[in-house]
Structures are given as C-alpha cells and as structure tokens.
Design a protein around this motif. Sequence first.
Motif, PDB file in Angstrom:
ATOM      1  N   HIS A 318       0.905  -1.536  -0.023  1.00  0.00           N
ATOM      2  CA  HIS A 318       0.094   0.031  -0.150  1.00  0.00           C
ATOM      3  C   HIS A 318       0.918   1.313  -0.028  1.00  0.00           C
ATOM      4  O   HIS A 318       0.656   2.285  -0.676  1.00  0.00           O
ATOM      5  CB  HIS A 318      -1.081   0.034   1.158  1.00  0.00           C
ATOM      6  CG  HIS A 318      -2.040   1.241   1.175  1.00  0.00           C
ATOM      7  ND1 HIS A 318      -2.548   1.674   2.293  1.00  0.00           N
ATOM      8  CD2 HIS A 318      -2.730   1.716   0.149  1.00  0.00           C
ATOM      9  CE1 HIS A 318      -3.409   2.466   2.051  1.00  0.00           C
ATOM     10  NE2 HIS A 318      -3.377   2.563   0.529  1.00  0.00           N
ATOM     11  N   TRP A 319       1.917   1.159   0.771  1.00  0.00           N
ATOM     12  CA  TRP A 319       2.795   2.428   0.978  1.00  0.00           C
ATOM     13  C   TRP A 319       3.603   2.411  -0.641  1.00  0.00           C
ATOM     14  O   TRP A 319       3.942   3.669  -1.122  1.00  0.00           O
ATOM     15  CB  TRP A 319       3.953   2.059   2.006  1.00  0.00           C
ATOM     16  CG  TRP A 319       4.942   3.391   2.331  1.00  0.00           C
ATOM     17  CD1 TRP A 319       4.413   4.424   3.009  1.00  0.00           C
ATOM     18  CD2 TRP A 319       6.089   3.634   1.828  1.00  0.00           C
ATOM     19  NE1 TRP A 319       5.518   5.146   3.286  1.00  0.00           N
ATOM     20  CE2 TRP A 319       6.513   4.948   2.504  1.00  0.00           C
ATOM     21  CE3 TRP A 319       7.065   2.691   1.155  1.00  0.00           C
ATOM     22  CZ2 TRP A 319       7.913   5.080   2.393  1.00  0.00           C
ATOM     23  CZ3 TRP A 319       8.419   3.311   1.130  1.00  0.00           C
ATOM     24  CH2 TRP A 319       8.627   4.463   1.598  1.00  0.00           C
ATOM     25  N   ASP A 320       4.109   1.327  -1.037  1.00  0.00           N
ATOM     26  CA  ASP A 320       4.631   1.438  -2.222  1.00  0.00           C
ATOM     27  C   ASP A 320       3.891   1.969  -3.305  1.00  0.00           C
ATOM     28  O   ASP A 320       4.353   2.973  -4.104  1.00  0.00           O
ATOM     29  CB  ASP A 320       4.931  -0.023  -2.598  1.00  0.00           C
ATOM     30  CG  ASP A 320       6.112  -0.686  -1.919  1.00  0.00           C
ATOM     31  OD1 ASP A 320       6.639  -0.048  -1.107  1.00  0.00           O
ATOM     32  OD2 ASP A 320       5.911  -1.892  -2.064  1.00  0.00           O
ATOM     33  N   LEU A 332       4.564   9.165   8.515  1.00  0.00           N
ATOM     34  CA  LEU A 332       5.297   7.551   9.228  1.00  0.00           C
ATOM     35  C   LEU A 332       4.000   6.753   8.997  1.00  0.00           C
ATOM     36  O   LEU A 332       2.868   7.019   9.033  1.00  0.00           O
ATOM     37  CB  LEU A 332       5.631   7.746  10.611  1.00  0.00           C
ATOM     38  CG  LEU A 332       5.634   6.529  11.504  1.00  0.00           C
ATOM     39  CD1 LEU A 332       7.215   5.740  10.871  1.00  0.00           C
ATOM     40  CD2 LEU A 332       6.023   6.750  12.804  1.00  0.00           C
ATOM     41  N   THR A 333       4.338   5.520   8.118  1.00  0.00           N
ATOM     42  CA  THR A 333       3.426   4.382   8.029  1.00  0.00           C
ATOM     43  C   THR A 333       4.069   3.157   8.775  1.00  0.00           C
ATOM     44  O   THR A 333       5.221   2.858   8.863  1.00  0.00           O
ATOM     45  CB  THR A 333       3.381   4.271   6.325  1.00  0.00           C
ATOM     46  OG1 THR A 333       2.993   5.470   5.750  1.00  0.00           O
ATOM     47  CG2 THR A 333       2.331   3.020   6.119  1.00  0.00           C
ATOM     48  N   GLU A 361       9.170  -5.162  -2.084  1.00  0.00           N
ATOM     49  CA  GLU A 361      10.459  -4.410  -2.148  1.00  0.00           C
ATOM     50  C   GLU A 361      10.720  -3.900  -0.989  1.00  0.00           C
ATOM     51  O   GLU A 361      11.980  -3.618  -0.494  1.00  0.00           O
ATOM     52  CB  GLU A 361       9.963  -2.983  -3.048  1.00  0.00           C
ATOM     53  CG  GLU A 361      10.938  -2.015  -3.186  1.00  0.00           C
ATOM     54  CD  GLU A 361      10.667  -0.926  -4.035  1.00  0.00           C
ATOM     55  OE1 GLU A 361      11.575   0.124  -4.204  1.00  0.00           O
ATOM     56  OE2 GLU A 361       9.452  -0.666  -4.286  1.00  0.00           O
ATOM     57  N   HIS A 362       9.735  -3.594   0.001  1.00  0.00           N
ATOM     58  CA  HIS A 362      10.135  -3.290   1.479  1.00  0.00           C
ATOM     59  C   HIS A 362       9.310  -4.360   2.426  1.00  0.00           C
ATOM     60  O   HIS A 362       8.060  -4.577   2.365  1.00  0.00           O
ATOM     61  CB  HIS A 362       9.293  -1.726   1.719  1.00  0.00           C
ATOM     62  CG  HIS A 362       9.402  -0.822   0.702  1.00  0.00           C
ATOM     63  ND1 HIS A 362       8.976  -0.258  -0.160  1.00  0.00           N
ATOM     64  CD2 HIS A 362      10.899  -0.345   0.838  1.00  0.00           C
ATOM     65  CE1 HIS A 362       9.930   0.420  -0.922  1.00  0.00           C
ATOM     66  NE2 HIS A 362      10.748   0.698  -0.338  1.00  0.00           N
ATOM     67  N   GLU A 369      11.897   7.240   2.070  1.00  0.00           N
ATOM     68  CA  GLU A 369      11.847   7.844   0.701  1.00  0.00           C
ATOM     69  C   GLU A 369      10.925   9.135   0.536  1.00  0.00           C
ATOM     70  O   GLU A 369       9.974   9.096   1.266  1.00  0.00           O
ATOM     71  CB  GLU A 369      11.330   6.720  -0.332  1.00  0.00           C
ATOM     72  CG  GLU A 369      12.058   5.531  -0.577  1.00  0.00           C
ATOM     73  CD  GLU A 369      11.489   4.585  -1.464  1.00  0.00           C
ATOM     74  OE1 GLU A 369      10.674   5.122  -2.521  1.00  0.00           O
ATOM     75  OE2 GLU A 369      11.742   3.447  -1.509  1.00  0.00           O
ATOM     76  N   MET A 370      11.508  10.130  -0.241  1.00  0.00           N
ATOM     77  CA  MET A 370      10.711  11.252  -0.351  1.00  0.00           C
ATOM     78  C   MET A 370      10.075  11.889   0.835  1.00  0.00           C
ATOM     79  O   MET A 370       9.153  12.804   0.973  1.00  0.00           O
ATOM     80  CB  MET A 370       9.269  10.955  -1.263  1.00  0.00           C
ATOM     81  CG  MET A 370       9.753  10.304  -2.462  1.00  0.00           C
ATOM     82  SD  MET A 370       8.359   9.734  -3.496  1.00  0.00           S
ATOM     83  CE  MET A 370       7.374  11.097  -3.718  1.00  0.00           C
TER      84      MET A 370
END
Length: 407
Positions: A318-320, A332-333, A361-362, A369-370
């Motif tokens: 979801h973050w990706d 922060l997630t 990926e994570h 990131e960002m």
Amino acid sequence: MRWIIFVVIYVLLDVYTYQVFKTVSRYSWIYYIYLFLSLAVLANLLYQFNSGEGDGWAGARSYAVGFFLVFFVPKLIFLIFMFGEDVVRLFVGGGRKLANSGTDFNLPSRRKFISQIALGLAAIPFVSMLYGMYKGRYDFRVLKYTLYFDDLPEAFDGYRISQISDIHSGSFDNHEKIKYGVDLLREQDSDVVFFTGDLVNNEAAEMQNWKELFSTVKARDGVYSILGNHDYGDYKNWESAAAKKANMDTLKDIHAEMGWDLMLNEHRFLEKNGERIALVGVENWGAGGFKKNGDLDKASEGLTAKDFKILLSHDPSHWDEKVRTDDKHFQLTLSGHTHGMQFGIEIPGWFRWSPVQYRYEHWAGIYEEMGRVLNVNRGFGFLAYPGRVGIWPEISVIELKKGPKPA
C-alpha cells in the motif's frame, strides 16, 4: 494430478539424496533411515491436506508443513551439487570418448568431497529449521528505532511508540511463551501501542483463549488496531455469507473487549500540551490479489499535508503504490504482513536477505523515501511454517524526535 506431480518430484529428489549418502558412507542403512523419515513426512503432509480435517495452516497441518520443509530444503541443495556434478561428469566422459574413440563411454566416479560439501551445507537449513520450530518462533526481539521529523509537533518530541503485527493467534500453542512476548511488549512502557493487522488466521474463535492475555497490553494514550488480510475470513469456506459476517462482527467485538481501538478507514487525534498528531487507520489494502478494502481518502478526510500523521496499513505494498506519493504527506507508516517470510539472514548494518524480498520491495525494518518513513514489522506470530529462522518475532519500539536526522 497436482499431488501426483508433487510426489514424483519429491521422490526424484530422493534419488540425488541417495547419491550423496552412498558416496559419503558405505553404510546404506543410514540412507534408508533417512528415506523412511522423508517418506513419512511426505505421507503426513498428504494426509493432513487431503483428509478433510485440520484447521487451515495451523495445528497439525502447520507441523506437517514444517517437517516437510525441514526435509525438502536440504534436498534442493543436494540437487544443485549432484546435478552440477553430473553435468561435469557427462562432459568429462564425453571428452574421454572423443579422445579415445575405441573405448566405451563411461562416467567418472562421483567425488567424495563434493558429496561431503553438499551434506555439510544441507545440514545448515536442516538443523536451522528444526531449531526455528523448537525455539525460534518464540524468540521475541525488541527492535528500537529513533526517527527524526522536522514537522513533528514540539510536544511529541521523545514520544515512544510500540508496534506489533501479525499475531496469528490460531497458530499459538504455548501460553507461557506468548505471555513472555506480551510481558516484553508491556515492559517497553511506550506512550501508545499499535497493532497492524492479522489477529487471527481464519476465525475470530482462535482469539478466545488469548484475548484475556492481550487485554493486559495498555498504554498511556491507548492501544489502536487495524485489520489484516487474514482477519476477513477469506481463507475459509463458510457455510453462508451470514456466518462469515457474524465472524467479522465477533472479531471486531474482541478488539473492543481487549480495549483496543479498531480503526476502519478512519482517524483519531492524540493531543498533548495543545498540539496534536493524527492516527490514521485503514482496512487492508494489498497488491497482487489481496483484499483492497483500505480507503486512504476516507480515512484521512479533513486532514491536510500540514498535519503530522501516523498511518496504520497492514500491507507495505500500500505504501509502495499509494501512500508515499499521496499529496497529504503521510510522515510515518506502520505495516506488517510479510513476516520477513520467517526465514532469512540479517546482520545489522551489513547484510539482509530473505526470499520474501523477491515479492516485496519493502519487507522488514525502516525505509525512507521522499521524506516519508515506513516501518515493516516482522510479525509477532507465525503462519504455515511453525517456526522462524533468522527473522525473529518482533516488537518495534519507535521514538519520535523533532528536527533533522543527525549526520
């Protein structure tokens, strides 16, 4: 048909396993003992998944999977070494035949030291996975992080968060060990506790024997929770839609009974000395075929990019795919879901590897990131393989600090 193919492959791998034992030792009974155990493990696996009994991936089925992996993974190492050696033997034998056309074609004998290396390397996952089932699955670790944010409200400088994820209570079988993990969580004495999904494997009933223990988890600013993909009961054949809905209602009630504030695409505020941060909790949203009930816009309605936000979202994909590029800037997630595949190698600051990295990926730990930060908790419990090797059950403790990260 799929089981027949599976059995054929498993048995063919034992042919190469036999080559290892035959080359290393002249005592054939050693191999036959191994073969008996290997076939018994296979028979148990087939029984557990074809008898119509069992509970998903927990209980006896879980152990059947575990012992199967204990025997199967070393076979793959034997295959690599023995097949590789066969390729070399084939070329050597072919070269000799071409050089001496009048002679018969003969394969060179196997080299004992190759089989010894294969046996030694195969012993590593064999022993490790047995250890992971015996002790590793309850080898709880507290991992501490300090995160810096320029826009953190001053009142929350030094604020401490504890996070657990993926309890999977249906897999538990040792109350004393789980109590140790819960006590370890309580000892962190954080300001707030977050649970990021997968309370059960399939059914709310799995939590009945554990809710009293987990209800002892308290924090000054409360305990907040969300749902994971397993919490919806999608991996069980229900007798009716009504039964499935009743299960979900029961699960939600259990969160409330434990004193956990379950957030379903909504947000709350934590206030301190006239300042506040937003807690945003979404339902499960996962890429690759997983349920997508999470609604980030609904959960953060009324919030702006200027609000400091902590997002609870079970699946890091979801973050990706959505969170890290969202205009509202979720600082922060906190996620879970991957378990780090419960298997891997981690040398802090030097090296990290797990097969799950080829899917996600994570997959474990802190990522940035960002200007957004993600923590992927490795999970409190376990599923399918009833153990952990190298990726231990985790309690994350995060301290928030205001200002730039020190150089």
